[in-house]
Design a protein around this motif. Structure first.
Motif, PDB file in Angstrom:
ATOM      1  N   SER A  19       0.818  -1.218   0.000  1.00 48.65           N
ATOM      2  CA  SER A  19       0.000   0.000   0.000  1.00 48.65           C
ATOM      3  C   SER A  19       0.848   1.263   0.000  1.00 48.65           C
ATOM      4  O   SER A  19       0.814   2.053  -0.935  1.00 48.65           O
ATOM      5  N   VAL A  20       1.654   1.450   1.030  1.00 48.26           N
ATOM      6  CA  VAL A  20       2.391   2.716   1.157  1.00 48.26           C
ATOM      7  C   VAL A  20       3.900   2.538   1.136  1.00 48.26           C
ATOM      8  O   VAL A  20       4.647   3.518   1.181  1.00 48.26           O
ATOM      9  N   GLY A  21       4.388   1.289   1.066  1.00 48.94           N
ATOM     10  CA  GLY A  21       5.819   1.066   1.162  1.00 48.94           C
ATOM     11  C   GLY A  21       6.231   0.902   2.619  1.00 48.94           C
ATOM     12  O   GLY A  21       5.525   1.323   3.531  1.00 48.94           O
ATOM     13  N   ILE A  22       7.390   0.290   2.841  1.00 52.39           N
ATOM     14  CA  ILE A  22       7.724  -0.051   4.223  1.00 52.39           C
ATOM     15  C   ILE A  22       8.935   0.679   4.781  1.00 52.39           C
ATOM     16  O   ILE A  22       9.256   0.532   5.941  1.00 52.39           O
ATOM     17  N   GLY A  23       9.627   1.475   3.968  1.00 54.69           N
ATOM     18  CA  GLY A  23      10.752   2.219   4.511  1.00 54.69           C
ATOM     19  C   GLY A  23      11.925   1.319   4.877  1.00 54.69           C
ATOM     20  O   GLY A  23      12.127   0.261   4.295  1.00 54.69           O
ATOM     21  N   THR A  24      12.681   1.721   5.882  1.00 54.43           N
ATOM     22  CA  THR A  24      13.892   1.013   6.260  1.00 54.43           C
ATOM     23  C   THR A  24      13.628   0.022   7.383  1.00 54.43           C
ATOM     24  O   THR A  24      12.576   0.045   8.034  1.00 54.43           O
ATOM     25  N   LEU A  52       8.065 -10.812  -0.579  1.00 56.73           N
ATOM     26  CA  LEU A  52       8.827  -9.576  -0.714  1.00 56.73           C
ATOM     27  C   LEU A  52      10.120  -9.848  -1.448  1.00 56.73           C
ATOM     28  O   LEU A  52      10.590 -10.983  -1.513  1.00 56.73           O
ATOM     29  N   ALA A  53      10.723  -8.767  -1.962  1.00 60.35           N
ATOM     30  CA  ALA A  53      12.073  -8.810  -2.522  1.00 60.35           C
ATOM     31  C   ALA A  53      12.918  -7.815  -1.749  1.00 60.35           C
ATOM     32  O   ALA A  53      12.518  -6.662  -1.562  1.00 60.35           O
ATOM     33  N   ARG A  54      14.097  -8.257  -1.273  1.00 60.77           N
ATOM     34  CA  ARG A  54      14.924  -7.385  -0.447  1.00 60.77           C
ATOM     35  C   ARG A  54      15.547  -6.267  -1.266  1.00 60.77           C
ATOM     36  O   ARG A  54      15.899  -6.428  -2.428  1.00 60.77           O
ATOM     37  N   THR A  55      15.700  -5.097  -0.635  1.00 64.97           N
ATOM     38  CA  THR A  55      16.397  -3.947  -1.204  1.00 64.97           C
ATOM     39  C   THR A  55      17.299  -3.383  -0.129  1.00 64.97           C
ATOM     40  O   THR A  55      17.382  -3.912   0.979  1.00 64.97           O
ATOM     41  N   TYR A  56      17.988  -2.286  -0.434  1.00 63.27           N
ATOM     42  CA  TYR A  56      18.843  -1.665   0.563  1.00 63.27           C
ATOM     43  C   TYR A  56      18.033  -1.275   1.783  1.00 63.27           C
ATOM     44  O   TYR A  56      17.135  -0.443   1.706  1.00 63.27           O
ATOM     45  N   ARG A  73       6.285   2.570 -10.199  1.00 62.71           N
ATOM     46  CA  ARG A  73       7.680   2.163 -10.314  1.00 62.71           C
ATOM     47  C   ARG A  73       8.607   3.099  -9.540  1.00 62.71           C
ATOM     48  O   ARG A  73       9.625   2.657  -8.998  1.00 62.71           O
ATOM     49  N   LEU A  74       8.266   4.369  -9.513  1.00 61.63           N
ATOM     50  CA  LEU A  74       9.139   5.326  -8.833  1.00 61.63           C
ATOM     51  C   LEU A  74       9.270   5.024  -7.348  1.00 61.63           C
ATOM     52  O   LEU A  74      10.277   5.369  -6.731  1.00 61.63           O
ATOM     53  N   GLY A  75       8.272   4.352  -6.772  1.00 61.81           N
ATOM     54  CA  GLY A  75       8.342   4.025  -5.353  1.00 61.81           C
ATOM     55  C   GLY A  75       9.010   2.707  -5.047  1.00 61.81           C
ATOM     56  O   GLY A  75       9.210   2.367  -3.882  1.00 61.81           O
ATOM     57  N   GLU A  76       9.384   1.941  -6.063  1.00 61.33           N
ATOM     58  CA  GLU A  76       9.984   0.634  -5.858  1.00 61.33           C
ATOM     59  C   GLU A  76      11.508   0.732  -5.788  1.00 61.33           C
ATOM     60  O   GLU A  76      12.136   1.308  -6.665  1.00 61.33           O
ATOM     61  N   ALA A  77      12.093   0.126  -4.756  1.00 58.66           N
ATOM     62  CA  ALA A  77      13.554  -0.035  -4.664  1.00 58.66           C
ATOM     63  C   ALA A  77      14.292   1.272  -4.950  1.00 58.66           C
ATOM     64  O   ALA A  77      15.289   1.297  -5.677  1.00 58.66           O
ATOM     65  N   PHE A  78      13.829   2.358  -4.352  1.00 55.07           N
ATOM     66  CA  PHE A  78      14.336   3.688  -4.692  1.00 55.07           C
ATOM     67  C   PHE A  78      15.851   3.800  -4.495  1.00 55.07           C
ATOM     68  O   PHE A  78      16.585   4.262  -5.378  1.00 55.07           O
ATOM     69  N   GLU A  79      16.350   3.386  -3.328  1.00 60.79           N
ATOM     70  CA  GLU A  79      17.774   3.529  -3.054  1.00 60.79           C
ATOM     71  C   GLU A  79      18.609   2.625  -3.950  1.00 60.79           C
ATOM     72  O   GLU A  79      19.705   2.993  -4.383  1.00 60.79           O
ATOM     73  N   ALA A  80      18.096   1.422  -4.242  1.00 63.17           N
ATOM     74  CA  ALA A  80      18.812   0.521  -5.138  1.00 63.17           C
ATOM     75  C   ALA A  80      18.947   1.138  -6.528  1.00 63.17           C
ATOM     76  O   ALA A  80      20.016   1.078  -7.154  1.00 63.17           O
ATOM     77  N   THR A 105      14.526   3.301 -13.442  1.00 61.10           N
ATOM     78  CA  THR A 105      15.951   3.168 -13.125  1.00 61.10           C
ATOM     79  C   THR A 105      16.796   3.968 -14.106  1.00 61.10           C
ATOM     80  O   THR A 105      17.746   4.649 -13.708  1.00 61.10           O
ATOM     81  N   VAL A 106      16.450   3.903 -15.386  1.00 60.87           N
ATOM     82  CA  VAL A 106      17.158   4.723 -16.374  1.00 60.87           C
ATOM     83  C   VAL A 106      16.863   6.203 -16.127  1.00 60.87           C
ATOM     84  O   VAL A 106      17.728   7.064 -16.326  1.00 60.87           O
ATOM     85  N   GLY A 107      15.666   6.510 -15.642  1.00 59.74           N
ATOM     86  CA  GLY A 107      15.364   7.891 -15.259  1.00 59.74           C
ATOM     87  C   GLY A 107      16.265   8.381 -14.147  1.00 59.74           C
ATOM     88  O   GLY A 107      16.667   9.549 -14.123  1.00 59.74           O
ATOM     89  N   ALA A 108      16.603   7.487 -13.216  1.00 55.25           N
ATOM     90  CA  ALA A 108      17.552   7.858 -12.157  1.00 55.25           C
ATOM     91  C   ALA A 108      18.928   8.166 -12.747  1.00 55.25           C
ATOM     92  O   ALA A 108      19.648   9.037 -12.238  1.00 55.25           O
ATOM     93  N   LEU A 109      19.304   7.467 -13.813  1.00 56.69           N
ATOM     94  CA  LEU A 109      20.565   7.775 -14.497  1.00 56.69           C
ATOM     95  C   LEU A 109      20.530   9.174 -15.098  1.00 56.69           C
ATOM     96  O   LEU A 109      21.538   9.905 -15.049  1.00 56.69           O
ATOM     97  N   ALA A 110      19.398   9.572 -15.667  1.00 57.36           N
ATOM     98  CA  ALA A 110      19.282  10.938 -16.201  1.00 57.36           C
ATOM     99  C   ALA A 110      19.582  11.960 -15.113  1.00 57.36           C
ATOM    100  O   ALA A 110      20.260  12.966 -15.354  1.00 57.36           O
ATOM    101  N   HIS A 111      19.093  11.715 -13.884  1.00 53.83           N
ATOM    102  CA  HIS A 111      19.393  12.615 -12.768  1.00 53.83           C
ATOM    103  C   HIS A 111      20.895  12.699 -12.530  1.00 53.83           C
ATOM    104  O   HIS A 111      21.444  13.783 -12.256  1.00 53.83           O
ATOM    105  N   GLU A 112      21.593  11.566 -12.628  1.00 52.71           N
ATOM    106  CA  GLU A 112      23.037  11.546 -12.393  1.00 52.71           C
ATOM    107  C   GLU A 112      23.799  12.313 -13.464  1.00 52.71           C
ATOM    108  O   GLU A 112      24.937  12.737 -13.234  1.00 52.71           O
ATOM    109  N   LEU A 113      23.194  12.491 -14.633  1.00 57.41           N
ATOM    110  CA  LEU A 113      23.887  13.142 -15.751  1.00 57.41           C
ATOM    111  C   LEU A 113      23.603  14.633 -15.846  1.00 57.41           C
ATOM    112  O   LEU A 113      24.116  15.300 -16.744  1.00 57.41           O
TER     113      LEU A 113
END
Length: 259
Positions: A19-24, A52-56, A73-80, A105-113
């Motif tokens: 529903s809302v994501g679980i954080g850390t 579940l699938a583990r993330t950072y 998708r933007l809310g999934e595995a954000f830190e990873a 994920t490729v959108g996150a690369l655009a941020h890095e560039l």
């Protein structure tokens, strides 16, 4: 929240993730008033059960067979995804022309560039275009075509015609799943055709995929990948899955957690 018995707590963690994501792990421990070690055992058990699938530092719900929207998708595995994007950006050098697929994920690369100097970015992604719109030092070429609303990406014959008139130093692709044998899995044959053309026009092909997507086969449309392609994933990836990719000649790079 009052303390729940283990089985009820784990069921509630899955509901929260969907529903809302679980954080850390630390946030979950505080929410359920248990030790972080208890939460880690809960997450490990839910991962083994396929819930579940583990993330950072936490986890995400296992993906379903329904194509997720870009917002989901933007809310999934954000830190990873951020770590994967940072690792991918490290391979790009000034003077290169790189091709960016649609996807979070490729959108996150655009941020890095955004602060890159002397790099040309060609993209089918509306999100990447918007991210780079305020970076005048990055030369951006926008490919036309038919908009897929779910992915915010452009597909179709107009896009393919434009791609076939260009070549690229590197292409960075996303996907709903990725296989060592079959390549990239997507919901739509237009997407897989597009990715195949993108890879054919590029000197080097990368797939950016967080741990939950390795070996995942939610649909029946596939984009084959050229020999010697590179997979960048995160350190939550199953070692057996990583070994399978390497056994098939894939260059697997593991992104380090962000400091």
């Amino acid at each position: 929240m009052s303390r729940l018995p283990g089985e009820e707590r784990r069921a509630d963690i899955v509901r929260r993730a969907r529903s809302v994501g679980i954080g850390t792990v630390a946030e979950l421990a505080a929410a359920y008033r248990v030790a972080t070690s208890t939460i880690r055992r809960d997450l490990a058990e839910l991962t083994r059960a396929g819930e579940l699938a583990r993330t950072y530092g936490g986890a995400i719900p296992v993906l379903t067979s329904h194509e997720a929207s870009m917002k989901q998708r933007l809310g999934e595995a954000f830190e990873a995804k951020r770590a994967i994007a940072r690792r991918a950006a490290a391979d790009i050098t000034p003077g290169e022309t790189v091709l960016l697929d649609a996807g979070s994920t490729v959108g996150a690369l655009a941020h890095e560039l955004r602060d890159s100097e002397g790099v040309t970015v060609v993209t089918t992604s509306l999100d990447a275009m918007m991210v780079l719109a305020d970076s005048p030092q990055v030369h951006v070429e926008c490919l036309g075509g038919t908009l897929r609303h779910l992915s915010h990406g452009l597909v179709g014959p107009l896009t393919e015609i434009a791609l076939e008139r260009m070549t690229f130093d590197r292409v960075f692709l996303g996907g709903d799943g990725v296989s060592a044998v079959d390549g990239i899995c997507e919901a739509d044959l237009r997407q897989t055709r597009m990715k195949e053309v993108m890879a054919a026009q590029s000197a080097k092909t990368y797939v950016l995929a967080h741990a939950a997507k390795l070996g995942y086969r939610p649909f029946h449309a596939w984009a084959p990948l050229p020999n010697g392609w590179t997979l960048i994933t995160d350190d939550a990836a199953d070692p057996a899955a990583v070994a399978e990719f390497r056994r098939h000649g894939v260059d697997v790079q593991i992104a380090s957690p962000l400091s």
